[in-house]
Design a protein around this motif. Sequence first.
Motif, PDB file in Angstrom:
ATOM      1  N   GLY A  25       0.216  -9.557 -91.117  1.00 45.04           N
ATOM      2  CA  GLY A  25       0.234 -11.049 -91.888  1.00 45.04           C
ATOM      3  C   GLY A  25       1.390 -11.207 -92.117  1.00 45.04           C
ATOM      4  O   GLY A  25       2.185 -12.262 -92.348  1.00 45.04           O
ATOM      5  N   ARG A  26       1.690 -10.589 -92.963  1.00 38.26           N
ATOM      6  CA  ARG A  26       3.854 -10.162 -93.278  1.00 38.26           C
ATOM      7  C   ARG A  26       5.119 -10.192 -92.036  1.00 38.26           C
ATOM      8  O   ARG A  26       5.825 -11.664 -91.708  1.00 38.26           O
ATOM      9  CB  ARG A  26       4.238  -9.014 -94.283  1.00 38.26           C
ATOM     10  N   LEU A  27       4.253 -10.078 -91.205  1.00 41.41           N
ATOM     11  CA  LEU A  27       4.955  -9.790 -90.160  1.00 41.41           C
ATOM     12  C   LEU A  27       4.837 -11.604 -88.991  1.00 41.41           C
ATOM     13  O   LEU A  27       5.541 -12.705 -88.959  1.00 41.41           O
ATOM     14  CB  LEU A  27       4.261  -8.946 -88.879  1.00 41.41           C
ATOM     15  N   ALA A  28       3.908 -12.129 -89.425  1.00 39.12           N
ATOM     16  CA  ALA A  28       3.227 -13.191 -88.536  1.00 39.12           C
ATOM     17  C   ALA A  28       4.226 -14.686 -89.839  1.00 39.12           C
ATOM     18  O   ALA A  28       4.463 -14.866 -88.840  1.00 39.12           O
ATOM     19  CB  ALA A  28       1.488 -13.499 -88.741  1.00 39.12           C
ATOM     20  N   ASP A  29       3.283 -13.581 -90.915  1.00 38.64           N
ATOM     21  CA  ASP A  29       4.400 -15.094 -91.994  1.00 38.64           C
ATOM     22  C   ASP A  29       5.940 -15.278 -91.787  1.00 38.64           C
ATOM     23  O   ASP A  29       6.626 -16.194 -91.849  1.00 38.64           O
ATOM     24  CB  ASP A  29       3.918 -14.582 -93.824  1.00 38.64           C
ATOM     25  N   GLY A  30       6.393 -13.736 -91.278  1.00 42.52           N
ATOM     26  CA  GLY A  30       8.657 -13.566 -91.397  1.00 42.52           C
ATOM     27  C   GLY A  30       8.375 -14.345 -90.016  1.00 42.52           C
ATOM     28  O   GLY A  30      10.657 -15.007 -89.893  1.00 42.52           O
ATOM     29  N   THR A  31       8.150 -13.931 -88.893  1.00 40.54           N
ATOM     30  CA  THR A  31       8.817 -14.685 -87.765  1.00 40.54           C
ATOM     31  C   THR A  31       7.549 -16.155 -87.393  1.00 40.54           C
ATOM     32  O   THR A  31       8.652 -16.823 -85.860  1.00 40.54           O
ATOM     33  CB  THR A  31       7.765 -13.467 -86.600  1.00 40.54           C
ATOM     34  N   GLY A  32       7.045 -16.587 -87.581  1.00 40.86           N
ATOM     35  CA  GLY A  32       5.467 -17.226 -87.457  1.00 40.86           C
ATOM     36  C   GLY A  32       5.605 -17.369 -85.463  1.00 40.86           C
ATOM     37  O   GLY A  32       5.113 -18.224 -85.119  1.00 40.86           O
ATOM     38  N   SER A  33       4.762 -15.970 -85.340  1.00 42.85           N
ATOM     39  CA  SER A  33       4.924 -15.762 -83.906  1.00 42.85           C
ATOM     40  C   SER A  33       3.570 -14.416 -84.520  1.00 42.85           C
ATOM     41  O   SER A  33       3.962 -13.959 -85.027  1.00 42.85           O
ATOM     42  CB  SER A  33       5.669 -15.502 -82.968  1.00 42.85           C
ATOM     43  N   TRP A  34       2.800 -14.316 -83.296  1.00 44.26           N
ATOM     44  CA  TRP A  34       2.190 -13.212 -83.366  1.00 44.26           C
ATOM     45  C   TRP A  34       1.914 -12.124 -82.516  1.00 44.26           C
ATOM     46  O   TRP A  34       1.294 -11.590 -82.356  1.00 44.26           O
ATOM     47  CB  TRP A  34       0.229 -13.813 -83.291  1.00 44.26           C
ATOM     48  N   THR A  35       3.318 -12.378 -81.965  1.00 40.05           N
ATOM     49  CA  THR A  35       3.526 -11.332 -80.721  1.00 40.05           C
ATOM     50  C   THR A  35       4.064 -10.154 -81.167  1.00 40.05           C
ATOM     51  O   THR A  35       3.510  -9.011 -80.488  1.00 40.05           O
ATOM     52  CB  THR A  35       5.320 -12.414 -79.623  1.00 40.05           C
ATOM     53  N   PRO A  36       4.996 -10.521 -82.602  1.00 41.61           N
ATOM     54  CA  PRO A  36       4.914  -8.919 -82.428  1.00 41.61           C
ATOM     55  C   PRO A  36       3.952  -8.203 -83.128  1.00 41.61           C
ATOM     56  O   PRO A  36       3.897  -6.956 -83.617  1.00 41.61           O
ATOM     57  CB  PRO A  36       5.523  -8.861 -84.548  1.00 41.61           C
ATOM     58  N   VAL A  37       2.634  -8.829 -83.747  1.00 44.25           N
ATOM     59  CA  VAL A  37       1.462  -7.851 -84.337  1.00 44.25           C
ATOM     60  C   VAL A  37       1.087  -7.123 -83.459  1.00 44.25           C
ATOM     61  O   VAL A  37       0.646  -6.028 -83.382  1.00 44.25           O
ATOM     62  CB  VAL A  37       0.445  -8.980 -84.561  1.00 44.25           C
ATOM     63  N   ILE A  38       0.920  -7.744 -81.710  1.00 47.02           N
ATOM     64  CA  ILE A  38       0.693  -7.560 -80.383  1.00 47.02           C
ATOM     65  C   ILE A  38       1.269  -6.147 -80.247  1.00 47.02           C
ATOM     66  O   ILE A  38       1.042  -5.456 -79.618  1.00 47.02           O
ATOM     67  CB  ILE A  38       0.381  -9.121 -79.588  1.00 47.02           C
ATOM     68  N   VAL A  39       2.881  -6.068 -80.670  1.00 45.47           N
ATOM     69  CA  VAL A  39       3.388  -4.891 -79.866  1.00 45.47           C
ATOM     70  C   VAL A  39       3.316  -3.638 -80.928  1.00 45.47           C
ATOM     71  O   VAL A  39       3.343  -2.933 -80.197  1.00 45.47           O
ATOM     72  CB  VAL A  39       5.134  -5.891 -80.127  1.00 45.47           C
ATOM     73  N   MET A  46      -2.527  -9.421 -73.024  1.00 48.40           N
ATOM     74  CA  MET A  46      -2.025 -10.186 -74.058  1.00 48.40           C
ATOM     75  C   MET A  46      -0.852 -10.944 -74.137  1.00 48.40           C
ATOM     76  O   MET A  46      -0.577 -12.111 -74.028  1.00 48.40           O
ATOM     77  CB  MET A  46      -2.823  -9.764 -76.202  1.00 48.40           C
ATOM     78  N   LEU A  47       0.094  -9.578 -74.230  1.00 52.84           N
ATOM     79  CA  LEU A  47       0.976 -10.731 -73.958  1.00 52.84           C
ATOM     80  C   LEU A  47       2.035 -10.960 -72.575  1.00 52.84           C
ATOM     81  O   LEU A  47       2.750 -12.040 -72.603  1.00 52.84           O
ATOM     82  CB  LEU A  47       2.612  -9.480 -73.829  1.00 52.84           C
ATOM     83  N   TRP A  48       1.541 -11.027 -71.524  1.00 57.80           N
ATOM     84  CA  TRP A  48       2.338 -11.264 -69.927  1.00 57.80           C
ATOM     85  C   TRP A  48       1.585 -12.262 -69.669  1.00 57.80           C
ATOM     86  O   TRP A  48       1.788 -12.761 -68.508  1.00 57.80           O
ATOM     87  CB  TRP A  48       2.683 -10.459 -69.314  1.00 57.80           C
ATOM     88  N   ALA A  49      -0.259 -12.004 -69.600  1.00 59.41           N
ATOM     89  CA  ALA A  49      -0.902 -12.825 -69.190  1.00 59.41           C
ATOM     90  C   ALA A  49      -2.203 -13.340 -70.080  1.00 59.41           C
ATOM     91  O   ALA A  49      -3.453 -13.324 -70.247  1.00 59.41           O
ATOM     92  CB  ALA A  49      -1.643 -12.185 -67.983  1.00 59.41           C
ATOM     93  N   PRO A  50      -1.875 -13.735 -71.320  1.00 58.53           N
ATOM     94  CA  PRO A  50      -2.431 -15.139 -72.359  1.00 58.53           C
ATOM     95  C   PRO A  50      -3.805 -15.013 -72.132  1.00 58.53           C
ATOM     96  O   PRO A  50      -4.514 -15.765 -72.885  1.00 58.53           O
ATOM     97  CB  PRO A  50      -1.857 -15.326 -73.269  1.00 58.53           C
ATOM     98  N   GLY A  51      -3.945 -16.379 -70.617  1.00 55.21           N
ATOM     99  CA  GLY A  51      -4.770 -16.934 -70.413  1.00 55.21           C
ATOM    100  C   GLY A  51      -5.657 -15.814 -69.978  1.00 55.21           C
ATOM    101  O   GLY A  51      -6.927 -16.653 -69.823  1.00 55.21           O
ATOM    102  N   TRP A  52      -5.831 -15.413 -69.866  1.00 56.61           N
ATOM    103  CA  TRP A  52      -6.879 -13.540 -69.436  1.00 56.61           C
ATOM    104  C   TRP A  52      -6.866 -13.367 -70.214  1.00 56.61           C
ATOM    105  O   TRP A  52      -7.987 -11.926 -70.356  1.00 56.61           O
ATOM    106  CB  TRP A  52      -6.382 -12.807 -68.478  1.00 56.61           C
ATOM    107  N   SER A  53      -7.199 -13.527 -71.822  1.00 54.03           N
ATOM    108  CA  SER A  53      -8.152 -12.862 -72.896  1.00 54.03           C
ATOM    109  C   SER A  53      -9.024 -12.611 -72.904  1.00 54.03           C
ATOM    110  O   SER A  53      -8.936 -11.358 -73.863  1.00 54.03           O
ATOM    111  CB  SER A  53      -7.410 -14.323 -74.746  1.00 54.03           C
ATOM    112  N   PRO A  54      -9.981 -13.309 -72.162  1.00 54.08           N
ATOM    113  CA  PRO A  54     -11.408 -12.477 -72.539  1.00 54.08           C
ATOM    114  C   PRO A  54     -11.604 -11.108 -72.190  1.00 54.08           C
ATOM    115  O   PRO A  54     -12.183  -9.945 -72.310  1.00 54.08           O
ATOM    116  CB  PRO A  54     -12.553 -12.975 -71.535  1.00 54.08           C
ATOM    117  N   VAL A  55     -10.432 -11.044 -70.932  1.00 58.00           N
ATOM    118  CA  VAL A  55     -10.225  -9.596 -70.203  1.00 58.00           C
ATOM    119  C   VAL A  55      -9.894  -8.221 -71.302  1.00 58.00           C
ATOM    120  O   VAL A  55     -10.308  -7.910 -70.812  1.00 58.00           O
ATOM    121  CB  VAL A  55      -9.396  -9.737 -68.553  1.00 58.00           C
TER     122      VAL A  55
END
Length: 421
Positions: A378-392, A316-325
Amino acid sequence: MTTRPTAASTTSATPRTVGDTRGAAHPAVKLLAVLLVAGCLRPALTSVGPVLDLIGADTGLGTTALGALGALPLLAFAALSPFVHGPGSRFGAERVVLWAMVALAAGIAVRSLPGNAWLWCGAAVAGASIAVGNVLVPSIVKRDHPGAVSRVTGVYTSVMTGFAALASGVAVPIAAATGNGWRWSLAVWAVPALLAAGVWALRMRGTRSRAAAAGTAAPTVSAVREKPVWRSAVAWQVTFFMGLQSTTFYLLVNWLPTMETARGVPASTAGWYLFLFQAVGIVSGLAVTAVMGARSDQRATGVLVSVPMVAAMAGMLWAPGWSPVWVVLAGISSGSTIVVALALIGLRTRTFAHTAKLSGMAQSVGYLLAAAGPIAAGRLADGTGSWTPVIVLIAGLALAQTYVVLWAGRDRYTHPEPANA
């Protein structure tokens, strides 16, 4: 350990004897009742994620508050799970599960009423009701199918996952079709809960004495001073595995649609991604029982089904275009690891009473960890403006889960073999 009947129990002909089965429900009805209850243990939760944006727009709740709403049932699991064993022993596990199904239907209905107060109140009642089923169903499976814990656990977990997936997939379409927004898409799941209660009532025919006997047998087994389950290292290992697995699952159940819509995926498509995540878990949950077999040592199986979650988050981090996989890979891992987690509760205990206590402990601490997940995300996404930390974060939790199962999967028991066994 099997309790042998005493002379009094073998000569008595009253309905209160343990072996009395007059008027008992057919075994198929008993299994159907378990499966219907299992099917009600997740839709009240998984139907929320796809419509979180609609709930926020309608109620004015922010991202952190919506995360708290998703976590509220998990907090109810954590708060009540250690205490479910008591009423189950006193009144009978079957009777308490019946009450829980009725309360679940009421909680779901109340949650869908206009007004934010009803939303929070209903979510709490639904969570409390599900906590009862979470704890007692594994105990009932251990009691009724002692030689097939992994297999039966796989079946009822797959049903649970299947209904959870269906609830995710149809949430947005129901909200759109009814014209009443998100409320009907949540309220509809009160109907299966009432159906499960009705079939469970049929299951209870002729089982009252056996349920009472199962509950009152626990003090006899534990009368010898045995250490509390909370002091068992094995119990803590199973508990942490359960907690880490549950945290990754509920993070994705609550936030996967939101993460995908943030990338430009339509809301209805994101809802079906969540359906896909859970639907593949049905097949993987059944398949993992064949891998588990009848073995008590489940370390290899635990690692095998935990690693794919790490790979999915990396994708999801490195190839987000393949999300269904990556969604499919994550679903395979999640659907398998919940079977392993629930099976370990039965495999690491010797008696019905021990299973109920470990189930309460694992689901209390485990879901306390899980409840922190959606709020932290939710707090991570609000604080960073990104969902990348949540995936990590999810990837890190999955790595920890892979390590913990090397301990929880060992052939060990929470309590030693009784001296008079």
